[in-house]
Design a protein around this motif. Structure first.
Motif, PDB file in Angstrom:
ATOM      1  N   PRO A  26       0.800  -1.230   0.000  1.00  0.00           N
ATOM      2  CA  PRO A  26       0.000   0.000   0.000  1.00  0.00           C
ATOM      3  C   PRO A  26       0.833   1.281   0.000  1.00  0.00           C
ATOM      4  CG  PRO A  26      -0.845  -1.567   1.587  1.00  0.00           C
ATOM      5  CD  PRO A  26       0.366  -2.186   0.992  1.00  0.00           C
ATOM      6  N   ARG A  67      -5.057  -6.564  -2.721  1.00  0.00           N
ATOM      7  CA  ARG A  67      -4.875  -6.408  -1.259  1.00  0.00           C
ATOM      8  C   ARG A  67      -4.460  -4.975  -0.944  1.00  0.00           C
ATOM      9  NH1 ARG A  67      -2.545 -11.428  -1.296  1.00  0.00           N
ATOM     10  NH2 ARG A  67      -0.459 -10.563  -1.483  1.00  0.00           N
ATOM     11  N   ARG A  92      -7.298  -2.564  -1.292  1.00  0.00           N
ATOM     12  CA  ARG A  92      -8.248  -2.661  -0.166  1.00  0.00           C
ATOM     13  C   ARG A  92      -7.730  -1.874   1.030  1.00  0.00           C
ATOM     14  NH1 ARG A  92      -9.547  -7.792  -1.872  1.00  0.00           N
ATOM     15  NH2 ARG A  92      -7.845  -8.724  -0.702  1.00  0.00           N
ATOM     16  N   LYS A  93      -6.401  -2.062   1.297  1.00  0.00           N
ATOM     17  CA  LYS A  93      -5.824  -1.367   2.457  1.00  0.00           C
ATOM     18  C   LYS A  93      -5.834   0.139   2.252  1.00  0.00           C
ATOM     19  CE  LYS A  93      -3.071  -5.121   4.234  1.00  0.00           C
ATOM     20  NZ  LYS A  93      -1.834  -5.835   4.030  1.00  0.00           N
ATOM     21  N   LYS A 129      -8.115   1.635   0.813  1.00  0.00           N
ATOM     22  CA  LYS A 129      -9.560   1.999   0.794  1.00  0.00           C
ATOM     23  C   LYS A 129     -10.009   2.593  -0.533  1.00  0.00           C
ATOM     24  CE  LYS A 129     -10.509   2.241   5.692  1.00  0.00           C
ATOM     25  NZ  LYS A 129      -9.357   1.489   6.134  1.00  0.00           N
TER      26      LYS A 129
END
Ligand code: FAD
Length: 423
Positions: A374, A403, A406-407, A409
């Motif tokens: 991220p 992934r 998602r982290k 957002k």
């Protein structure tokens, strides 16, 4: 689609509660599971019918994941139904379950049901991750085709057994309509549409251009290509009969936006078929199913886009980039080394023409800096949450990117992914 699923489920519940009970409690519950197994089977057929309107909205990869989950649920529903039928009759007759099973195998309608269940169990076993990996794609696919036999057998089984949908006129009409609709959709999506499209467009190879030692582009022309409903980012399932066995079909993305004159696919040599593409003679007839997929600009929600490609996953991204004429664009292209960056000159030119940014990220998954962590993604594209993100690459890379997103957002509706593996 959810309305369709929920409405049909509700009707099936009503048919069950108004359709009378079985000869004992266990057989009544067996009936419940049998009815739901039949409904799941119909949903399964619809999920693999390759209906263009469903595929363009949901995407074949997501439909395939749903197909796996529905398949898993169908397996357990069917096993529960079969176990309860045997148990119910064993209790009724006061004999062992084994004796009941042998007796039921002697009744043609029950035997068909048992054989259909056995086929579903075998397919479920060979589809488990460990076994699936060891089987050749064609072997696994060939075994999977047996499911159509199972569907046919279970249809006859339902017609001959006392079932809830037979208890009322409405039930009979509903059940027949559901089967005819599903079967019709399946035949249209899997047979009529591909055959008609190929007969109409008469696809053939117009040029073969090596891009590197292991990558080749194949140009395909045909009649009235401007009428083919193809979009940048989609893929087709290609057959090259005459040059390859007719039963071999491979999915390849369009590596350029369709222009009404020709289609282009770009393939990395993974096995015999993809390696052999560079030897295709010009003029070879091509049979194409598709185009399929929801990895298109149809789902764009924002003016800005981030396109992420890994290796040969650049193919649909390159096509999307061509279509992305309005709005800011950033491309992250992950390759092992700069020499592996297929179509890099075209990508550079397109990015420059759109005033965008290109980052060529060299390295290997699991070694050195991981660009899709991220914080690294954010460092590269600080306004990432404001963009649509398209990602296509090997499964491990795509999962790592998802992934990371998602982290960070990034809203789900802004994330669009294509995996180069359907099964
Ligand atoms: C939606 C999608 C788009 C793709 N786009 C591209 C692309 O643009 N460029 C590119 O180089 N590759 C692409 N691929 C991957 C490509 O389909 C495989 O590399 C190719 O089919 C390998 O075939 P092969 O016979 O040469 O090799 P094999 O050694 O026979 O197969 C290698 C692997 O490819 C997979 N595969 C083989 N046949 C199929 C099939 N019919 N359906 C699904 N998977 C199969 C299997 O998992 C197999 O293990 C795409 C895959 C998918 C699912």
């Amino acid at each position: 689609m959810w309305t369709f699923v929920i409405a049909n489920t509700v009707i099936v519940e009503i048919l069950f509660y108004t359709g009378g009970t079985g000869k004992n409690g266990t057989l009544t519950v067996a009936k419940f599971f049998g009815l739901h197994a039949a409904l799941l089977m119909l949903f399964q057929l619809l999920l693999v019918a390759r209906l263009p309107w469903l595929d363009r909205r949901i995407g074949m990869d997501r439909l395939t994941v749903w197909h796996q989950w529905v398949g898993f649920t169908l397996l357990w529903t069917l096993l529960t139904h079969a176990t309860l039928v045997v148990l119910g009759y064993a209790r009724l007759d006061g004999v062992s379950m084994l004796k009941t099973l042998v007796a039921l195998s002697g009744v043609p309608a029950s035997l068909l049901g048992i054989l259909a269940a056995v086929i579903v169990v075998v397919i479920a076993v060979v589809s488990t991750r460990n076994l699936r990996r060891r089987l050749r794609y064609e072997t696994w696919h060939g075994l999977h085709l047996l499911l159509y036999l199972a569907v046919g057998m279970s249809f006859v089984h339902q017609l001959q057994e006392p079932a809830s949908f037979k208890a009322s006129g409405f039930g009979r009409v509903f059940w027949w309509a559901l089967w005819l609709l599903t079967f019709g959709a399946f035949v249209i999506g899997r047979l009529v549409l591909p055959v008609w499209r190929n007969a109409y467009h008469l696809f053939q190879v117009s040029a073969v251009v090596p891009e590197s030692d292991s990558v080749v582009s194949v140009y395909v022309t045909g009649r009235h290509l401007d009428r083919l409903p193809a979009r940048a980012g989609q893929f087709s399932v290609w057959r090259f009969p005459g040059h390859n066995h007719w039963w071999l079909a491979n999915p390849f993305s369009l590596s350029a936006a369709p222009n009404g004159q020709s289609l282009r696919l770009t393939a990395r040599a993974a096995g015999k078929t993809s390696a052999g593409l560079r030897h295709l003679p010009v003029g070879t007839r091509v049979f194409m199913e598709g185009p399929y997929g929801a990895f298109t600009s149809l789902h764009r929600t924002r003016p800005g886009a981030l396109l992420i490609a890994g290796g040969v996953g650049i193919t649909p991204v390159r096509a999307l980039l061509e279509e992305h004429t309005a709005g800011d664009v950033v491309v992250l292209y992950r390759v092992r080394s700069a020499d592996d960056a297929v179509l890099i000159d075209e990508v550079r030119e397109l990015v420059a023409a759109r005033g965008g940014r290109l980052h060529l990220l060299t390295g290997q998954t699991g070694a050195g800096t991981q660009p899709f962590e991220p914080h690294n993604l954010h460092a590269l594209v600080s306004d990432i949450t404001e963009r649509d993100v398209y990602v296509c690459g090997p499964t491990a890379m795509t999962s790592a990117v998802l992934r990371g997103l998602r982290k960070l957002k990034v809203p789900n509706r802004q994330v669009h992914a294509e995996r180069f593996s359907l099964a």
